[in-house]
Design a protein around this motif. Structure first.
Motif, short mmCIF file in Angstrom:
data_model
loop_
_atom_site.label_atom_id
_atom_site.label_comp_id
_atom_site.label_asym_id
_atom_site.label_seq_id
_atom_site.Cartn_x
_atom_site.Cartn_y
_atom_site.Cartn_z
N GLY A 124 -9.42 -49.63 32.25
CA GLY A 124 -9.72 -48.80 30.94
C GLY A 124 -10.85 -49.40 30.27
N TYR A 125 -11.34 -48.54 29.76
CA TYR A 125 -12.86 -48.70 29.05
C TYR A 125 -12.64 -48.29 27.40
CZ TYR A 125 -14.59 -49.09 33.69
OH TYR A 125 -14.87 -49.81 34.89
N THR A 126 -13.69 -49.07 26.96
CA THR A 126 -13.67 -48.95 25.24
C THR A 126 -14.30 -47.35 25.13
OG1 THR A 126 -15.90 -49.63 25.02
CG2 THR A 126 -13.87 -51.18 24.58
N ASN A 127 -13.80 -46.61 23.85
CA ASN A 127 -14.45 -45.31 23.61
C ASN A 127 -15.84 -45.55 23.21
OD1 ASN A 127 -12.02 -44.13 24.13
ND2 ASN A 127 -11.29 -44.30 22.16
N VAL A 128 -16.79 -44.63 23.45
CA VAL A 128 -18.13 -44.70 23.06
C VAL A 128 -18.42 -43.34 22.03
CG1 VAL A 128 -20.51 -44.29 23.71
CG2 VAL A 128 -18.83 -45.55 25.19
N THR A 129 -18.94 -43.81 20.86
CA THR A 129 -19.54 -42.94 19.84
C THR A 129 -21.05 -43.29 19.69
OG1 THR A 129 -17.32 -42.73 18.89
CG2 THR A 129 -19.28 -42.01 17.77
N GLU A 150 -18.51 -33.18 20.58
CA GLU A 150 -19.71 -33.34 19.57
C GLU A 150 -19.04 -32.93 18.22
OE1 GLU A 150 -24.00 -32.03 19.61
OE2 GLU A 150 -22.86 -30.35 19.75
N GLU A 151 -19.33 -34.02 17.35
CA GLU A 151 -18.89 -33.88 16.14
C GLU A 151 -20.07 -33.70 15.15
OE1 GLU A 151 -17.15 -36.51 12.50
OE2 GLU A 151 -16.97 -37.20 14.48
N LYS A 152 -20.16 -32.25 14.43
CA LYS A 152 -21.21 -31.92 13.52
C LYS A 152 -21.19 -32.45 12.18
CE LYS A 152 -22.67 -28.12 16.41
NZ LYS A 152 -22.76 -26.62 16.40
N ALA A 202 -31.78 -34.96 9.24
CA ALA A 202 -31.43 -33.78 8.49
C ALA A 202 -30.18 -33.22 8.86
CB ALA A 202 -32.32 -32.64 8.49
N ARG A 203 -29.74 -33.15 10.07
CA ARG A 203 -28.78 -32.53 10.65
C ARG A 203 -28.11 -33.49 11.80
NH1 ARG A 203 -29.40 -26.09 11.91
NH2 ARG A 203 -27.21 -26.44 12.21
N PRO A 204 -27.54 -34.70 11.46
CA PRO A 204 -27.12 -35.70 12.77
C PRO A 204 -25.82 -35.05 13.13
CG PRO A 204 -26.80 -36.60 10.16
CD PRO A 204 -27.53 -35.36 10.20
N THR A 205 -25.63 -35.54 14.30
CA THR A 205 -24.33 -35.25 15.21
C THR A 205 -23.86 -36.38 15.90
OG1 THR A 205 -25.48 -34.59 17.06
CG2 THR A 205 -24.74 -32.70 15.52
N LYS A 206 -22.51 -36.40 15.96
CA LYS A 206 -22.01 -37.58 16.80
C LYS A 206 -21.43 -36.84 18.17
CE LYS A 206 -20.33 -40.60 13.04
NZ LYS A 206 -18.95 -41.23 12.58
N VAL A 207 -21.58 -38.04 19.27
CA VAL A 207 -20.89 -37.62 20.32
C VAL A 207 -19.75 -38.60 20.53
CG1 VAL A 207 -20.96 -37.17 23.14
CG2 VAL A 207 -22.84 -36.27 21.34
#
Length: 222
Positions: A187-192, A42-44, A199-204
């Motif tokens: 092999g599979y593509t990465n998922v983001t 998780e990227e904040k 206000a405070r989005p995050t990425k996974v």
């Protein structure tokens, strides 16, 4: 998704064309599994937030499929479909945060991942002894069902895969039946994905979804 659907339509059209009368068609069922070690992180979007290391887990994902393929002479072209959704177990993500008074707050999030009806198009090159090499490309929709302390939700995403395997096919009985045993690598593509909090989005980030595969198939030639 639209591009894959168009390709699948063309493949199905080729199976129903008049050339079926002069070429073998094989239909069958397969059962196999892939052994992979994906990572999730998780990227904040808060620059002051600590950088958390990616979590990694060794998993074996079993799956069954149905397929149809047509022999064009030098190569056979096939369509392989997993006719159901592949659901993961519900995963718990327990996090601790220190407060100003020295105590810790604990939050617990839950997530379930569903891979919806994976579809693969493949080419298969086979010699007279039954040995073959298969090369394929796949697509699926990835849906998440999560319960988070903030109530945020993550959208669905598409995932694409590349597959190569080696195997052998042997006939048995007198009803044009045969079986295949094969092993390979996928092999599979990465998922983001980004959550719905403005206000405070995050990425996974979900990465390293690749691994070795094994499969057995039962098929009939028409």
């Amino acid at each position: 998704m639209n591009k894959i659907s168009k390709i699948l339509s063309l493949v199905l059209l080729s199976f129903t064309a008049g050339s079926l009368a002069i070429a073998e068609v094989k239909m069958g069922v397969s059962y196999g599994a892939i052994d992979m070690e994906p990572t999730a992180k998780e990227e904040k979007f808060n620059a002051a937030a600590p950088i958390e290391p990616a979590a990694q887990e060794d998993i074996i994902v079993p799956m069954g499929s149905i397929f149809i393929e047509k022999d064009f002479g030098l190569v056979s072209i096939g369509l392989d479909v997993v006719p159901y959704d592949i659901e993961s177990e519900t995963l718990d993500n327990e996090q601790f945060a220190s407060r100003g008074d020295g105590e810790q707050n604990t939050t617990n999030g839950k997530v379930k991942v569903t891979i919806e009806t994976p579809v693969m198009i493949y080419a298969l090159l086979q010699n007279d002894a039954g040995a073959f090499i298969r090369v394929g490309a796949s697509q699926a929709n990835v849906a998440t069902e999560e319960t988070t302390p903030t109530g945020s939700k993550y959208p669905n995403a598409e995932i694409y895969g590349g597959h190569v395997s080696l195997g052998i096919e042997k006939g048995f009985g007198s009803n044009d039946l045969s079986f295949r045993v094969e092993g390979g690598y996928s092999g599979y593509t990465n998922v983001t994905v980004v959550n719905d909090q403005t206000a405070r989005p995050t990425k996974v980030h979900i990465n390293d979804m690749d691994g070795f595969t094994a499969k057995i198939s039962l098929l009939k030639t028409f």
